[in-house]
Design a protein around this motif. Structure first.
Motif, PDB file in Angstrom:
ATOM      1  N   LEU A   1     -10.978  12.284 -17.235  1.00 56.41           N
ATOM      2  CA  LEU A   1     -10.340  12.767 -16.013  1.00 56.41           C
ATOM      3  C   LEU A   1      -8.820  12.613 -16.078  1.00 56.41           C
ATOM      4  O   LEU A   1      -8.075  13.455 -15.549  1.00 56.41           O
TER       5      LEU A   1
ATOM      6  N   LEU B   1     -19.477  11.898 -14.993  1.00 57.70           N
ATOM      7  CA  LEU B   1     -18.213  12.196 -14.294  1.00 57.70           C
ATOM      8  C   LEU B   1     -18.392  12.054 -12.791  1.00 57.70           C
ATOM      9  O   LEU B   1     -17.590  11.405 -12.108  1.00 57.70           O
TER      10      LEU B   1
ATOM     11  N   ILE C   1     -13.240   9.193 -10.036  1.00 53.21           N
ATOM     12  CA  ILE C   1     -13.062  10.607  -9.725  1.00 53.21           C
ATOM     13  C   ILE C   1     -12.477  10.823  -8.329  1.00 53.21           C
ATOM     14  O   ILE C   1     -11.925  11.881  -8.024  1.00 53.21           O
TER      15      ILE C   1
ATOM     16  N   ARG D   1      -8.683  12.423  -7.311  1.00 52.54           N
ATOM     17  CA  ARG D   1      -8.109  13.162  -8.444  1.00 52.54           C
ATOM     18  C   ARG D   1      -7.683  14.567  -8.015  1.00 52.54           C
ATOM     19  O   ARG D   1      -8.298  15.189  -7.148  1.00 52.54           O
TER      20      ARG D   1
ATOM     21  N   LEU E   1      -7.992  17.915  -9.292  1.00 54.55           N
ATOM     22  CA  LEU E   1      -8.752  18.677 -10.282  1.00 54.55           C
ATOM     23  C   LEU E   1      -8.720  20.166  -9.985  1.00 54.55           C
ATOM     24  O   LEU E   1      -9.591  20.924 -10.421  1.00 54.55           O
TER      25      LEU E   1
END
Length: 480
Positions: free
Chosen positions: A211, A232, A238, A241, A243
Motif C-alpha cells: 500500500l 489487503l 489500509i 490511505r 488509493l
C-alpha cells in the motif's frame, strides 16, 4: 519489440524488500529479457521455487549455454553447474562477481550491458522469443516455445483490455507476481512498457508495504491473487490511505467472492475489478470478464479477447454450438509455436487444428466462456460429474476461510469422494465446529452429490511460485 526493447526498460522502478536470488523481480531481469529479444536469443526464465536437480534438468533439456543470475544465487549455482556440463558461461549482477564458478567463466552483468559494440541481428516475427516450462505436476515439465509475434500481439491485446493508454495518462503498474511466470512478464509488464508506462517491481508481498508503494507511485493498475486482496482488505494499514489513483484491480487463479469484489470497489473508488484467465500455451490473457458481467454473469470467465478465437470441442474433434459442454480450444497469434522437443505432446495439444486447453466449459449465446473445471480435476462421484470449481466457489464465499481446494479421492462406495481442503481465517478456530458449519453452508447452496464428503482444515496449501494451489500434491498428501 526486439528492436525497441532496450529503449523501453528505462522506466522500470525498483522496490526491493527481500534478498535477491537468481534474478528475482528486478529491473535487470527486464533488461536481460529485452536484451535477449534484441539479440535473437531464446530467454528461459527459471522458476525460483524449483530444487537444484529440477533446475539442472530444465537447463539440460533446453540446451542452455549461459545463465544470468543474482549474487545471492551462488550456492544454488554451485549445486546446479556440475549437473549441466553444456552450460559454459555465468553472468552475475552486482559488483562482487568471482572470476569463475564451478569451473565456468563468470562475466559481470554491467560489463555485458555496457558493451558499445553495435548489435545487428535479424529477428523474424516467428522466431522463438522465450521458452517457459510448465509446472510438470504429473510428468516432466514441457518447454513452451513462444514467438516474438505471439508476445507482441498479446501485449497489444492486453493493453487494450486493461486500459493502458499511450501518452500523458500512461499506466503505472505495481507488480508483485514473479517475472519468471508468463502472467507477470507477458501479460502485465510488457504491455505497460510497450505503451510507455511505468512498472514498479516488488519482491514478495506484504500488505502495508504494498500500500505504501501504491500511494508513493500513484499506481493505476494492480494485479493480485484473491488471497492477496483478502490480506489487503484485512490490513489495519489500509485505513486512511489515498488509493484514488488506482484504475483497475485484476485478479486470477481462483474465484473472488462478490462480497470481496464489492469491498474492493469501495476501497479503490476509481477502480474497476477485472477477472483475467489464460495459460502458458496461449499467451494470457485469452479471456477477460467484463466488469458488467459481475452483475449478470458473475460465475463466467467472460468473452475471449479480440485476438483469440475460443470454441468448444467434443472428444471427436467436432466444434459444438453454444450451450453444449466440451473442451475449450483456442486459435490465434497468441498460441505457442509448440512444445520443445516433444512431438507426442504437440500431436495431442494441436489435435484437429486447435490448441487444446485441458479446460472443460461452454459458450453461451453471447460468446461468453463459462469454465467448468480442468479435465483432470472433474470429480466422478456416484455416477455424477462434479466441478471442483463450483464447490470451491461456494466454500470461498464463507468469510470463515481464506483459501480452499476441492479434489476427488478414491472411494469404494462413490468411486471418487468430493473432498475439500480449507485454510481458516481464524487459525485458532475449532476444526470440527468449522467443518460442520461449512458443510451446512454447502448443503444450502449445492446439490447433495456436490457436497463434500470430507473437509480437511489445514494451515497452509502446497502452491506453485505464482500462488496456484497444487491439487496433485494435495491428492498425494491426503492419500498417504
Amino acid at each position: 519489440m526486439a528492436a525497441d526493447g532496450l529503449r523501453l526498460h528505462h522506466r522500470v522502478r525498483r522496490a526491493v524488500r527481500s534478498p535477491q536470488r537468481l534474478l528475482k523481480n528486478s529491473w535487470s531481469f527486464v533488461a536481460t529479457f529485452f536484451g535477449c529479444a534484441k539479440a535473437g536469443l531464446v530467454a528461459l526464465p527459471v522458476n525460483l521455487m524449483l530444487s537444484p536437480e529440477e533446475v539442472a534438468w530444465l537447463l539440460t533439456d533446453s540446451g542452455t549455454r549461459t545463465v544470468v543470475a543474482d549474487p545471492a544465487s551462488l550456492s544454488l549455482l554451485e549445486a546446479v553447474l556440475p549437473l549441466v556440463p553444456a552450460l559454459t558461461t555465468v553472468v552475475l549482477t552486482g559488483d562482487d562477481a568471482p572470476a569463475e564458478l564451478a569451473g565456468r567463466s563468470v562475466l559481470r552483468w554491467d560489463d555485458v550491458a555496457a558493451d558499445p559494440t553495435p548489435l545487428e541481428v535479424v529477428v523474424q516475427d516467428r522466431d522463438t522469443l522465450h521458452c517457459m516450462y510448465t509446472s510438470g505436476t504429473t510428468a516432466r515439465p514441457k518447454g513452451v516455445l513462444t514467438s516474438h509475434l505471439a508476445v507482441y500481439v498479446a501485449a497489444l491485446s492486453n493493453a487494450i483490455q486493461m486500459g493502458h493508454p499511450r501518452g500523458d495518462e500512461s499506466s503505472v503498474l505495481l507488480n508483485v507476481l514473479p517475472l519468471f511466470h508468463i502472467t507477470a512478464l507477458d501479460t502485465l509488464v510488457v504491455p505497460v512498457l510497450l505503451t510507455g508506462g511505468t512498472v514498479v517491481l516488488q519482491q514478495g508481498f506484504e500488505p502495508d508495504g504494498f500500500l505504501d508503494l501504491v500511494e508513493r507511485h500513484s499506481v493505476t493498475h494492480l494485479v493480485l491473487l484473491p488471497m492477496m486482496y483478502g490480506a489487503l482488505l484485512a490490513s489495519r494499514g489500509i485505513v486512511g490511505r489515498d488509493l484514488t489513483s488506482v484504475r483497475l484491480c485484476v485478479y486470477a487463479m481462483a474465484p473472488l467472492p462478490q462480497e470481496r469484489i464489492a469491498q474492493l470497489a469501495t476501497t479503490f473508488p476509481n477502480a474497476r475489478v477485472l477477472l483475467g484467465s489464460g495459460q502458458t500455451e496461449c499467451v494470457p490473457g485469452t479471456v477477460f470478464q467484463w466488469p458488467s458481467h459481475q452483475e449478470t454473469k458473475a460465475a463466467s470467465w467472460g468473452p475471449p479477447t479480440t485476438t483469440v478465437d475460443a470454441r468448444i470441442m467434443d472428444p471427436t474433434g467436432r466444434l459444438v454450438p453454444p450451450g453444449q459442454t466440451g473442451e475449450i480450444v483456442y486459435r490465434g497469434p497468441h498460441v505457442m509455436s509448440g512444445y520443445w522437443n516433444n512431438p507426442a505432446a504437440n500431436s495431442v495439444a494441436f489435435a484437429h487444428g486447435w490448441l487444446h486447453s485441458g479446460d472443460v466449459g461452454h459458450l453461451d449465446a453471447e460468446g461468453v466462456v463459462w469454465f467448468t473445471d480442468r479435465v483432470k480435476d472433474i470429480i466422478k462421484t456416484g455416477g455424477e460429474n462434479v466441478s471442483s470449481v463450483e464447490v470451491e466457489r461456494v466454500l470461498v464465499s464463507s468469510p470463515e476461510i481464506t483459501e480452499c481446494a476441492v479434489v476427488g479421492l478414491p472411494d469404494d462406495r462413490w468411486g471418487e469422494a468430493v473432498t475439500a481442503v480449507v485454510v481458516p481465517a481464524d487459525p485458532g478456530v475449532d476444526p470440527q465446529a468449522l467443518t460442520e458449519r461449512l458443510l451446512s453452508h454447502c448443503r444450502e447452496h449445492l446439490a447433495g452429490f456436490q457436497v463434500p464428503k470430507r473437509i480437511h482444515v489445514v494451515t497452509v496449501m502446497p502452491k506453485t511460485a505464482t500462488g496456484k494451489i497444487q491439487k496433485a500434491d494435495l491428492r498425494e498428501q491426503l492419500q498417504t
